[in-house]
Structure formats: C-alpha cells, structure tokens
Design a protein around this motif. Structure first.
Motif, PDB file in Angstrom:
ATOM      1  N   LYS A   1     -10.816   9.077  -3.521  1.00 40.08           N
ATOM      2  CA  LYS A   1     -10.096   9.474  -4.729  1.00 40.08           C
ATOM      3  C   LYS A   1      -8.667   9.915  -4.399  1.00 40.08           C
TER       4      LYS A   1
ATOM      5  N   ILE B   1      -6.310   6.669  -3.620  1.00 37.14           N
ATOM      6  CA  ILE B   1      -6.089   5.586  -4.579  1.00 37.14           C
ATOM      7  C   ILE B   1      -4.649   5.637  -5.082  1.00 37.14           C
TER       8      ILE B   1
ATOM      9  N   TRP C   1      -2.576   2.381   1.306  1.00 30.91           N
ATOM     10  CA  TRP C   1      -4.009   2.210   1.125  1.00 30.91           C
ATOM     11  C   TRP C   1      -4.263   1.115   0.097  1.00 30.91           C
TER      12      TRP C   1
ATOM     13  N   ILE D   1      -7.778  -0.414  -2.117  1.00 35.71           N
ATOM     14  CA  ILE D   1      -9.207  -0.286  -2.408  1.00 35.71           C
ATOM     15  C   ILE D   1      -9.710  -1.650  -2.857  1.00 35.71           C
TER      16      ILE D   1
ATOM     17  N   GLY E   1      -7.945   0.932 -10.262  1.00 37.61           N
ATOM     18  CA  GLY E   1      -6.956   0.809  -9.197  1.00 37.61           C
ATOM     19  C   GLY E   1      -7.389  -0.108  -8.071  1.00 37.61           C
ATOM     20  N   ALA E   2      -8.645  -0.596  -8.120  1.00 33.63           N
ATOM     21  CA  ALA E   2      -9.147  -1.475  -7.063  1.00 33.63           C
ATOM     22  C   ALA E   2      -8.737  -2.924  -7.315  1.00 33.63           C
TER      23      ALA E   2
END
Length: 456
Positions: free
Chosen positions: A52, A55, A60, A62, A87-88
């Motif tokens: 969390k 993100i 990074w 995801i 957000g992935a």
C-alpha cells in the motif's frame, strides 16, 4: 625406516584427497540447495502495508499476473472482491503459454508499454500461488532482480483497500462462468450458447465446440454488398429461428471472436437484455480443459421475441447519423477502427472495396495490422486489452471518451468488437456506424480524405 616414512607420507596424502573430496561434495551439495532455493523462491513476499505504501511511486510497479477475466472484475480463485488493485497494471501468466509469431518481441513490448522495467521494484500478485511464480521466472530470465510477490486475497478481504473493475465487466465472461451456466442451467432462466463464424459449412464448429452450442452463420444477420445488418423484421425472424427472446441469456464465442462481437452488437441493438461474449474465444475454453463436442446441434425456435425490434435503436446508426456526428465535432467523434494504412488511404483493406481513404473528419482509433486483426485492442491471448491502455491510446489521438462516439471500420466487424469493449468500460453515448467505409465510399458525393491528417 625409509619404507616406513614413505608409508606415512602416502597415508597423509590419501587423507588429504579424501578430505578434499568431502569438502567438494559438501560445497556441491550446498550449491545445489542454493540453486534449488533460487528456482523456487524467485520473489520475496511483501506485506500489505508495504504494498500500500509503495503504490504510485515511480520506482515501483504493481503487476496483476492473473487471468484477464480476474483483472476485469470477476471474483475468481477464492477472491472476495473481483477486479484489480487500484493502480496495478496487468501481465497475465497465461500470456507466457501462448503460441504466436514474434512472441518474445510482443511480450517485451508489452512490458515496456506497461512500465514494467528492470530498474524498478516489481510486485507480482496472484490468488492461486502459481501465476506470480510463472511471471517471476520469465522476468528473471529477462534480467529483472527486484521482484516481490503478494497474495491478492489479503487485499480483497479488506474493504478499505481500493480495487477497480470495469462497470460492465460481466459482458465478457470467463470459461468457468459458461461452465457454471451450463451446470446450473442458468437457474431455470432461458439461455443459449452460440458458436459464430461466417459460412454454412461451419468448419470450426464441426471440428469441436462448447457442448450444447449451436452454430450461427453471420449471413443470418447481414447481407451484401454493403454488409449492413438485415432489416429489423428479418432480424426478428433470425432471433425466432434461433430461439432468442429479449429475456434469453445469449453467450457467443468463436475460434475468431470478431464474428461473435458482430452478432452481439446486433442482438443488443435488437433488444436482448443479457448478451455475453467469451473472453478469449474458443481457445480460452479449450485451455481451461472443459469438454468439447462435435455433435451438430439443431436450432430450436420460439414464437415471439418479446419486444419491438429495435429496442435500442441508437446502438447502431446509419449514414445520415454518421454525417451528423461529423458535423458536430466538438461533442461527437466518428472513430475509425482500421489499420493506419487503411485510414490514410494507402490501401482499402478489402479485395471487394476499391476506393481508398476515410470519411472527412474521422479520427483514427487504432485497430491492428490488417482487416482481420485487432492487436491494438487485444492481448496476445486475444482477451480484451487493459481499458486504461485503450483510453490512454485514444487520448493521444484526441478521442474524448465523454464525447458521443461512433465506431466504424470497413464493414462493421472490427468496429463492433471495439464498441463492445467500450461498453464493457462503461462509456456512454456509443454506437456502431454500420455502413462503415464500404457504404461511405459508394457515393462519390460523400467527402473523403487521404494522407496523414493535419494536427491543429
């Protein structure tokens, strides 16, 4: 005395050899264990709070490694909430098993387009404990080092953590849903499963199909030379012949999904309330290891459709409405779903369409390499492409999803599939311009453009 010293030296030398071999075996055993560990633990587990916290950070990314259906919104593999972590991006493990030309390049380009690069920390999540591992192995081979794994069931169980799904994701169904539909017989409500392709011979259907499925020839819903949909009365006869009413759950698929989407759009225009298409087509069904049959199933008719056709007349428009859209460019867009070479007038795309170009004012909305492909809207396994990717692609070309959008291609097949995807994404005021370039080009008075459009 001399012999005694030689014996002692021999014994010492022998002991050294034995110790050296033992050490070598211990080292070899340790290396084997390390290799085994590296091959089974390719990614470090990450906790929910750490995921969390990272993100949205630039270093990074995801990644949802599950099936496209799970990403879209279906709750599969014991997940409490369907959809993906907000957000992935997606990179399904299923894509690694596809046989395709230039597969390595396609996968490599896909990684880059989604921002999955080796300089970032990459979190791979799944729900079955297998998908993330498969993608981790692939990424390790591509030089990735900073890999983490996560069980999305933990995230989905917490209602305070954001997940996203497409508003109408249920229009695209996974094979498991179709299998459940057959098993529970749609809880007593009427349903039909159709394999859709062109031609009475139904070659693909006869080779193998979903048990209970009936073949639909696209000639049952459209006719040349324009290849527009049939008249409304004829479409109603088609529905009755195939046992379709406004309340029938209709599931469509094919070895190539494009004809299935063509029929799906026409059925929605007619007024069928529940129209589904199998995401990934017949290949997805076979890859799920469900039964396949070769028996030719007969059509079963009904006596009444249950609604006045068309119940949704604005879902498909014709030439006059297409001209109105072009005349109101500030709020409406006629979107060209053809290859770039077709759009700029380099080729027509069809052996039976001679004129080249586009309706003046139409905006290119992407498609694929030729008139039979839609790579820009499909993943490598022919499932629907990530909606965020599609919307970003359109934004670059000046297509506003809040506008009234009407999609067209050469004769309606490609544009129908894209219209269906836009519907899955929840876009409003969308339609298919049925006549497409074929109809537009038949009248020389219709304004035509060629070449790369001027950017204003």
């Amino acid at each position: 005395m001399v012999l005694h010293r030689k014996a002692i030296l021999f014994l010492l030398f022998s002991c050294l050899l034995i110790l050296s071999a033992a050490c070598s075996n211990v080292s070899k055993s340790s290396n084997e264990k390390a290799d085994k560990k590296d091959s089974t633990n390719l990614a470090e587990s990450i906790k929910t709070e750490d995921l969390k916290a990272n993100i949205g950070k630039n270093d990074w990314v995801i990644v949802d490694t599950r099936s496209n259906d799970a990403f879209n919104g279906w709750a599969l593999d014991g997940v409490e909430r369907g959809g993906h972590i907000k957000g992935a991006v997606d990179f399904s493990a299923n894509w690694l098993n596809v046989e395709a030309d230039q597969k390595n390049k396609i996968l490599s380009d896909t990684l880059k387009s989604k921002g999955i690069t080796s300089d970032k920390k990459v979190v791979l999540y799944d729900a079955n404990g297998k998908d993330a591992q498969s993608v981790a192995e692939y990424l390790k081979g591509e030089g990735f080092k900073n890999l983490y794994k996560y069980d999305v069931k933990e995230w989905a169980a917490n209602q305070d953590l954001a997940m996203e799904n497409y508003p109408n994701y249920e229009m695209l169904v996974p094979p498991a849903w179709v299998n459940d539909l057959k098993t529970n017989k749609n809880n007593g409500k009427p349903y039909k499963i159709f394999e859709v392709s062109w031609g009475d011979e139904a070659k693909d259907y006869k080779i193998g199909h979903i048990p209970g499925a009936v073949h639909i020839n696209t000639d049952e819903v459209e006719e040349g030379p324009v290849w527009n949909r049939l008249k409304d009365k004829e479409l109603e006869k088609f529905a009755l012949k195939n046992g379709i009413t406004t309340d029938t759950t209709v599931v469509l698929y094919g070895s190539d999904s494009m004809p299935a989407f063509r029929v799906a759009v026409i059925l929605k225009y007619m007024g069928v309330k529940d129209v589904r298409v199998v995401n990934g087509g017949f290949t997805a069904w076979k890859n799920s290891n469900y039964d396949v049959e070769t028996k030719v199933n007969a059509k079963e008719s009904v006596s009444a459709f249950g609604a006045v056709v068309p119940a949704n007349p604005d879902y498909i428009i014709d030439l006059p409405e297409a001209k109105e859209i072009l005349a109101n460019k500030s709020t409406s867009t006629l979107v060209d779903i053809r290859s770039w070479d077709e759009y700029i007038g380099k080729i027509s795309g069809y052996d039976y369409i001679k004129p080249k170009g586009r309706p003046a004012g139409a905006v290119w909305g992407h498609a694929g390499s030729d008139s039979s492909n839609l790579e820009d809207f499909r993943n490598i396994d022919h499932t629907m492409r990530n909606g965020a990717d599609v919307l970003a692609m359109w934004e670059k070309d000046g297509i506003n999803p809040d506008n009234k959008l009407s999609f067209y291609c050469g004769t309606g097949w490609r544009a129908a599939e894209v219209l269906f995807y836009a519907d899955v994404l929840g876009l409003k005021n969308i339609s298919l311009y049925d006549g497409g370039w074929n109809e537009w080009s038949m009248d020389s008075s219709n304004p035509v453009e060629k070449g790369v459009p001027n950017k204003k």
